[in-house]
Write a protein that holds these residues in place. Structure first.
Motif, short mmCIF file in Angstrom:
data_model
loop_
_atom_site.label_atom_id
_atom_site.label_comp_id
_atom_site.label_asym_id
_atom_site.label_seq_id
_atom_site.Cartn_x
_atom_site.Cartn_y
_atom_site.Cartn_z
N ASN A 72 122.86 122.45 120.44
CA ASN A 72 124.32 122.53 120.47
C ASN A 72 124.88 123.39 119.34
O ASN A 72 125.85 124.11 119.52
CB ASN A 72 124.94 121.13 120.43
N ASP A 131 125.74 120.75 128.97
CA ASP A 131 124.97 120.01 127.98
C ASP A 131 124.12 118.93 128.63
O ASP A 131 124.62 118.10 129.38
CB ASP A 131 125.93 119.40 126.95
N GLU A 132 122.85 118.95 128.31
CA GLU A 132 121.87 118.01 128.88
C GLU A 132 121.90 118.09 130.40
O GLU A 132 122.05 117.09 131.11
CB GLU A 132 122.10 116.60 128.33
#
Ligand SMILES: Nc1ncnc2c1ncn2[C@@H]1O[C@H](COP(=O)(O)OP(=O)(O)O)[C@@H](O)[C@H]1O
Ligand SMILES: [Mg+2]
Length: 303
Positions: A72, A131-132
């Protein structure tokens, strides 16, 4: 940032490419606030070069690696470097197409599209972070297949299609190496260039402490060892990644600098990040090995 990247050894050609990219792509001033402010820089020359080259070539990137490898941080650093607004979408099992693209909403008795983050990033030439990504169901992501590949379009039923802004890029992150992670389906992976995220190098970690704290040389060695030892234990699944928190460690150091004792500071920033007493014991053991009993706060900082 340019100076920092040159000091990291990043190729000047790539950085010139970044300048050209910035010049070529206009920014809607209304979205300038979305260009992230950077508190922590990402360290790692190879990864920087791969990511910059991929973005310059018009590709999307998938950052894959263990937790706490700075995925990130890198994504934010990239948006900052390229001066693009950033949207971050945290994916999970309940994510659905409308949370990405948008959904119908009423305004003045009319149904209009409430734009989702992918739509806005597509319009504004933003960078969008999935994200993820491996936490989401494949069906949720299949709506963005045409967005992510060479077609570069978003199809919203009832609203027609939107061609992506030239500057739009997608950055996916994916943790592997711990329980609960799912593999990513091939159709999706094929739409990204994959960057395997290395763990931070010892020399980079030392540089990071040097630039972000006023620790003395000896203390930098100790804190570097602390982070690397904890990271190794996490990679070996002896502990989770909760205590592998560089930001927490930097905060601890700041607390010490302000006057709080070494151990209390480390509890706040590192040890008590994990709520498992067995894990805390392991982390405390690592600390006890590195910080001899009679070491004082004052011994750590530049005089
Ligand atoms: N190479 C690196 N450069 C800078 N910070 C790093 C690096 N590797 C790990 N970190 C630090 O590790 C912590 C976790 O970073 P984060 O980006 O949240 O990791 P991830 O998304 O990979 O789990 C942060 O405190 C970050 O500053
Ligand atoms: Mg992350």
């Amino acid at each position: 940032m340019r100076k920092f990247l040159l000091s990291q050894g990043v190729s000047e050609d790539l950085l010139n490419g970044v300048d050209e990219f910035i010049e070529k792509h206009e920014l809607n001033e209304e979205y300038r606030y979305r260009i992230p402010k950077i508190k922590y820089k990402y360290y790692g020359k190879k990864t920087w070069e791969k990511a910059i080259a991929a973005i310059l070539s018009g590709d999307n990137i998938l950052l894959s690696g263990p937790k706490a490898t700075g995925k990130n941080v890198l994504a934010e650093n990239l948006a900052y470097l390229f001066k693009r607004p950033l949207w971050t979408i945290s994916l999970n099992i309940t994510s659905d197409p409308s949370s990405l693209i948008g959904s119908d909403t009423f305004k003045n008795n009319e149904v209009i599209l409430k734009k989702g983050p992918v739509y806005e990033a597509a319009e504004q030439g933003g960078f969008a972070v999935f994200d993820e990504i491996n936490m989401a169901k494949n069906e949720a992501l299949s709506v963005v297949h045409s967005t992510l590949d060479y077609r570069r379009v978003i199809d919203v039923s009832g609203y027609g299609r939107l061609n992506l802004n030239d500057a739009t890029r997608f950055i996916a992150t994916m943790n592997y190496g711990y329980i609960g992670t799912r593999d990513l389906n091939e159709a999706l992976v094929s739409r990204f260039l994959v960057i395997d995220m290395p763990t931070i190098a010892e020399s980079d970690l030392e540089k990071l402490f040097k630039e972000n704290t006023n620790l003395n040389k000896n203390a930098i060695k100790i804190f570097t060892k602390l982070f690397l030892d904890l990271q190794e234990k996490s990679l070996n699944s002896e502990i989770s990644s909760k205590a592998i928190d560089l930001r927490g460690l930097l905060s601890s150091i700041e607390l010490m600098n302000k006057g709080l004792g070494i151990r209390d500071s480390l509890e706040l920033g590192i040890v008590d990040k994990t709520f498992d007493s067995y894990e805390r014991e392991i982390v405390t053991d690592v600390i006890d090995t590195l910080f001899i009993k009679n070491i004082e706060r004052a011994d750590l900082f530049e005089g």
